[in-house]
Write an enzyme that holds these catalytic residues in place. Structure first.
Site, PDB file in Angstrom:
ATOM      1  N   ARG A 173      76.356 107.560  56.813  1.00 38.93           N
ATOM      2  CA  ARG A 173      77.625 108.075  56.299  1.00 38.93           C
ATOM      3  C   ARG A 173      78.317 106.954  55.526  1.00 38.93           C
ATOM      4  O   ARG A 173      78.518 105.861  56.041  1.00 38.93           O
ATOM      5  CB  ARG A 173      78.518 108.539  57.451  1.00 38.93           C
ATOM      6  CG  ARG A 173      79.891 109.021  57.018  1.00 38.93           C
ATOM      7  CD  ARG A 173      80.693 109.491  58.225  1.00 38.93           C
ATOM      8  NE  ARG A 173      82.070 109.773  57.847  1.00 38.93           N
ATOM      9  CZ  ARG A 173      83.037 108.862  57.842  1.00 38.93           C
ATOM     10  NH1 ARG A 173      82.766 107.626  58.198  1.00 38.93           N
ATOM     11  NH2 ARG A 173      84.270 109.184  57.491  1.00 38.93           N
ATOM     12  N   ARG A 177      87.751 104.834  52.318  1.00 33.54           N
ATOM     13  CA  ARG A 177      89.070 104.661  52.917  1.00 33.54           C
ATOM     14  C   ARG A 177      90.140 104.821  51.837  1.00 33.54           C
ATOM     15  O   ARG A 177      90.138 104.087  50.854  1.00 33.54           O
ATOM     16  CB  ARG A 177      89.205 103.267  53.533  1.00 33.54           C
ATOM     17  CG  ARG A 177      88.344 103.050  54.739  1.00 33.54           C
ATOM     18  CD  ARG A 177      88.662 101.686  55.330  1.00 33.54           C
ATOM     19  NE  ARG A 177      87.741 101.347  56.391  1.00 33.54           N
ATOM     20  CZ  ARG A 177      87.615 100.150  56.925  1.00 33.54           C
ATOM     21  NH1 ARG A 177      88.383  99.159  56.468  1.00 33.54           N
ATOM     22  NH2 ARG A 177      86.764  99.909  57.888  1.00 33.54           N
ATOM     23  N   ARG A 250      61.508  94.463  56.300  1.00 32.76           N
ATOM     24  CA  ARG A 250      61.959  93.650  55.180  1.00 32.76           C
ATOM     25  C   ARG A 250      62.312  92.280  55.734  1.00 32.76           C
ATOM     26  O   ARG A 250      62.880  92.166  56.823  1.00 32.76           O
ATOM     27  CB  ARG A 250      63.179  94.267  54.497  1.00 32.76           C
ATOM     28  CG  ARG A 250      62.837  95.480  53.664  1.00 32.76           C
ATOM     29  CD  ARG A 250      61.989  95.140  52.452  1.00 32.76           C
ATOM     30  NE  ARG A 250      62.784  94.512  51.394  1.00 32.76           N
ATOM     31  CZ  ARG A 250      62.265  93.952  50.317  1.00 32.76           C
ATOM     32  NH1 ARG A 250      60.950  93.903  50.157  1.00 32.76           N
ATOM     33  NH2 ARG A 250      63.048  93.418  49.395  1.00 32.76           N
ATOM     34  N   ARG A 281      73.672  88.318  48.466  1.00 29.45           N
ATOM     35  CA  ARG A 281      75.011  87.823  48.769  1.00 29.45           C
ATOM     36  C   ARG A 281      74.998  86.310  48.890  1.00 29.45           C
ATOM     37  O   ARG A 281      73.949  85.686  49.081  1.00 29.45           O
ATOM     38  CB  ARG A 281      75.553  88.438  50.057  1.00 29.45           C
ATOM     39  CG  ARG A 281      74.712  88.201  51.302  1.00 29.45           C
ATOM     40  CD  ARG A 281      75.330  88.936  52.497  1.00 29.45           C
ATOM     41  NE  ARG A 281      74.554  88.759  53.718  1.00 29.45           N
ATOM     42  CZ  ARG A 281      74.915  89.222  54.911  1.00 29.45           C
ATOM     43  NH1 ARG A 281      76.047  89.884  55.050  1.00 29.45           N
ATOM     44  NH2 ARG A 281      74.155  89.023  55.974  1.00 29.45           N
ATOM     45  N   GLU A 302      71.229  84.593  49.992  1.00 24.89           N
ATOM     46  CA  GLU A 302      70.332  85.417  50.804  1.00 24.89           C
ATOM     47  C   GLU A 302      69.454  86.276  49.893  1.00 24.89           C
ATOM     48  O   GLU A 302      69.945  87.118  49.155  1.00 24.89           O
ATOM     49  CB  GLU A 302      71.174  86.295  51.736  1.00 24.89           C
ATOM     50  CG  GLU A 302      70.405  87.005  52.807  1.00 24.89           C
ATOM     51  CD  GLU A 302      71.342  87.662  53.814  1.00 24.89           C
ATOM     52  OE1 GLU A 302      71.243  88.898  53.971  1.00 24.89           O
ATOM     53  OE2 GLU A 302      72.165  86.949  54.429  1.00 24.89           O
ATOM     54  N   TYR A 350      67.199  98.591  64.184  1.00 20.46           N
ATOM     55  CA  TYR A 350      68.243  97.628  63.854  1.00 20.46           C
ATOM     56  C   TYR A 350      69.387  97.776  64.852  1.00 20.46           C
ATOM     57  O   TYR A 350      69.892  98.872  65.083  1.00 20.46           O
ATOM     58  CB  TYR A 350      68.773  97.846  62.433  1.00 20.46           C
ATOM     59  CG  TYR A 350      69.864  96.861  62.095  1.00 20.46           C
ATOM     60  CD1 TYR A 350      69.545  95.558  61.727  1.00 20.46           C
ATOM     61  CD2 TYR A 350      71.206  97.216  62.188  1.00 20.46           C
ATOM     62  CE1 TYR A 350      70.533  94.636  61.447  1.00 20.46           C
ATOM     63  CE2 TYR A 350      72.208  96.297  61.904  1.00 20.46           C
ATOM     64  CZ  TYR A 350      71.862  95.016  61.538  1.00 20.46           C
ATOM     65  OH  TYR A 350      72.842  94.104  61.263  1.00 20.46           O
ATOM     66  N   ASP A 352      73.261  96.214  65.947  1.00 23.40           N
ATOM     67  CA  ASP A 352      74.379  95.287  65.852  1.00 23.40           C
ATOM     68  C   ASP A 352      74.389  94.455  67.133  1.00 23.40           C
ATOM     69  O   ASP A 352      73.774  94.827  68.140  1.00 23.40           O
ATOM     70  CB  ASP A 352      75.697  96.047  65.699  1.00 23.40           C
ATOM     71  CG  ASP A 352      75.886  96.590  64.288  1.00 23.40           C
ATOM     72  OD1 ASP A 352      75.399  95.963  63.334  1.00 23.40           O
ATOM     73  OD2 ASP A 352      76.518  97.659  64.143  1.00 23.40           O
TER      74      ASP A 352
END
Length: 371
Positions: A173, A177, A250, A281, A302, A350, A352
């Site tokens: 999603r 904002r 990756r 970045r 990176e 993945y 967090d």
């Protein structure tokens, strides 16, 4: 060989450290082995010129889980860092996440109603209702201009594929904002350990025996014989000798340099969203901890790279083919009686950091119930 420990934990990253700490606190004898020379896994930090440097990319701890937040705060004092990245597209700067600052920079809109009208018109113009790939999902979600400027190039560099050939679920999603809020995360708790993650992990592992610079696969039988149970946090396909083939990832390459200036970019993270810039970045580490008074600065570029066996796996490619392959390995893992699996590599998912801690807590609770 007689079993000296209750658990041998393979990997001293955040998952392994959390599990070892909890099990040790519950009276279990644990030894942790780590192939790198230092603990911390991909959240490892080091000090350069008085600046805490994130060795393997930026890591900001954020969570809505109060239990997880209170747990990690036992081992570190967290600062009040708020992640507000910037995007650079062809020399122009845009605020992230997509918010009213971004829409003003892109469209000149000054009110939420104006921004909604522009984005809704672009979404309608794409004519997509059932997306078949990531590009279509993004166009349907945010419209042409946000997608072309801030998503397409960055995503194609990150995954090494045209967005038309990436599954739509990768993007998830896309939050829009319609407020002037640059806080990237919506979570209630957010920050970075003062002194760095490695120091935090070292404190977590204080009650366990830790051996670094040791490859589990160099003498697997010996290590398995040291404990009643092995907890494996590495790549699950490697554990089974790539029996069904290798899972895709990756990888990343980091170029870090120290500059003889006090400030390079004025922000912790700047994303480069055009495809022609090879890195995704630039991180300027001193901005993660504003207490640094160094007259120098440390930056890291990176670069996403193709993964080959032996390289460091960072992001699982959770497409249909790899999901099916992982399921075959997971079926083997479910039959093990002396081996437990955990963490992002063993789970091919993945995580967090808060998810990693929560998963280790859950495994520790599961172990407790098995007694």
């Amino acid at each position: 060989m007689s079993e000296k420990y209750d658990y041998i934990i393979v990997g001293a990253g955040l998952f392994g450290a959390t599990l070892a700490q909890i099990l040790g606190e519950r009276g279990k004898r644990c030894i942790v082995i780590e192939k790198r020379e230092r603990v911390g896994g991909n959240i490892a930090t080091e000090t350069v010129e008085g600046i805490t440097v994130h060795k393997f990319g930026a890591h900001i701890f954020h969570t809505d889980d109060k239990r997880v937040w209170e747990y990690v705060n036992r081992f570190a004092e967290f600062n009040n860092f708020v992640n507000s990245p910037i995007a650079n597209y062809k020399g122009k700067l845009y605020n992230l996440p997509f918010n009213m600052f971004t829409f003003y920079q892109l469209f000149g809109c000054k009110t939420p109603a104006e921004a909604r009208a522009v984005i809704d018109a672009q979404r309608a113009a794409c004519g997509i209702t059932e997306p078949k790939n990531l590009e279509e999902k993004a166009l349907m979600s945010v419209g042409e201009q946000v997608y072309r400027t801030l998503i397409k190039g960055y995503t194609e560099k990150q995954w090494g594929r045209d967005c038309k050939f990436l599954p739509e679920f990768i993007i998830g999603r896309v939050p829009l904002r319609f407020t002037f809020d640059n806080n990237y995360f919506n979570d209630r708790y957010q920050g970075i350990p003062i002194g760095g993650y490695s120091l935090m992990v070292e404190k977590m592992l204080a009650g366990a025996e830790v051996v670094t610079g040791v490859d589990y696969f160099a003498d697997r039988d010996k290590f398995d014989g040291m404990a009643a149970v092995t907890v494996y946090t590495g790549e699950i396909d490697r554990f089974y000798g790539y029996k069904y083939g290798g899972l895709e990832y990756r990888s990343l390459r980091f170029e870090t340099e120290t500059l003889d200036i006090p400030d390079f970019q004025g922000n912790a993270v700047v994303n480069y969203t055009e495809y022609e810039v090879p890195y995704t970045r630039i991180i300027e580490h001193k901005h993660f901890d504003r207490t640094s008074v160094s007259n120098k600065t440390v930056i890291t570029r990176e670069y996403p790279e193709k993964f080959t066996q032996g390289a460091e796996p960072y992001y699982p490619v959770n497409d249909e083919k790899n999901t099916e392959l992982y399921s075959a390995y997971a079926a083997l893992a479910s039959k093990e009686t002396r081996v437990l699996f955990g963490g992002r590599l063993a789970g091919y998912k993945y995580y967090d950091m808060d998810d990693t801690v929560a998963a280790a807590m859950a495994l520790a609770d599961k172990i407790e119930k098995r007694k």
